[in-house]
Design a protein around this motif. Sequence first.
Motif: not given
Length: 384
Positions: A143-149, A216-218, A282-289
């Motif tokens: 799933v990490v590859e899907a997350a990067w994509t 995945s979170i990111y 990941a947590l920062k990006k989620l915090s932003i949105v």
Amino acid sequence: MNNKNVNANPPLWNYKTEIPKLTNLAFRALDLMYDKKSRLFVFNWDRNKRKLGPISERYSAIAAIGLQSAKLRGIDIPFSVSEILKELLCRINAMEERGPGDLALLLWAFSLLYGEIEEKVMERLIPDKKVNVLIEELRKRPVVEAAWTLSAFSYLYKNGFRNSLISQACESIADIIIDAFNQETHIFSYVSKKQGFKKILGYHREFGNFASQSYSIYGLSTYYQATGDDRALKVALNCSNKICSLQGPHGQFWWIYNVRRGTIADKYPVFSVHQDGMGPMALKKLSIVSKRDYSDFIEKSFDWLYGNNEMGISMILWEEGIILRCVQRKAPLSELSYYLNMVRSRFHLPSVKNDNQLALGGLEILNETRPYHMGWMLVFFYDS
């Protein structure tokens, strides 16, 4: 291992004062791992052997993402990202052989630098503009590859490339990631459910590592930022809240999770890049949105890095300009500990407590560093 940075009372992480220092350290570490002949970064620096590893296209792409993220925020960087990407484009066949995740990292880096789509990479990712070919390939992979994509395509969508191809790719890739999410325990598995009967019953459906969670979170947060898809935000928030609730007493983001039970399956290694790069970004990006505040968990994570950890030793070697890779179990019993923990977790053995580390033989620090670590740390500092 000789580490002179022992600090019994490590300083608390301070975002404003430490970012400039760690940014400079990241540049020094990357310079150490930069191969001037190939104009790319190597796999690692082995501090014990004083030896560089082989060239790594994947780590070079991640380093380029971090460097360009810093440059876009007005930071002077000591590398030419355009030269790095030019060399990677010459190695596109090797990157394609590794899978769509590597190509997506390259696409992401190009988009950051030039603000446009690199058509040579896009054609490899979506041949003949058939999104289903990419989706079928991603479903076969971690799933990490899907997350990067998803991160790469969401970045394009956010910046104005909103044609039907990009839109369809974003939605379909988000579906793959969400399909790997356990709605009851709020943990991502290594792979999507739709990988066949064998995979569903196997190891990769039962467990997920920290990379599965953080990337995945990111990716979902970036997708929500671009499209406003509430499904993605809900899943990202649920997973973030879960991994933060399982964070260790020293701020550790543990390694392997039991997806069905929502517990820690195996704790070690604890990787520095998880503590200052992948977890915080990941947590920062989620915090932003989402406007949720995860700063306390990020602070604890960095405190571990600075020496409030199992070893009582800072992972940062300021004089050498590197951050050591991880705290791990000592060989030769490390592998036995791992398998005992996985069996215990899978079959929920009552004779062993769930929080037992089973760190047979004790712990040690892995005396190496890798360039992708610096790349993700820079993303944490300078992403927006």
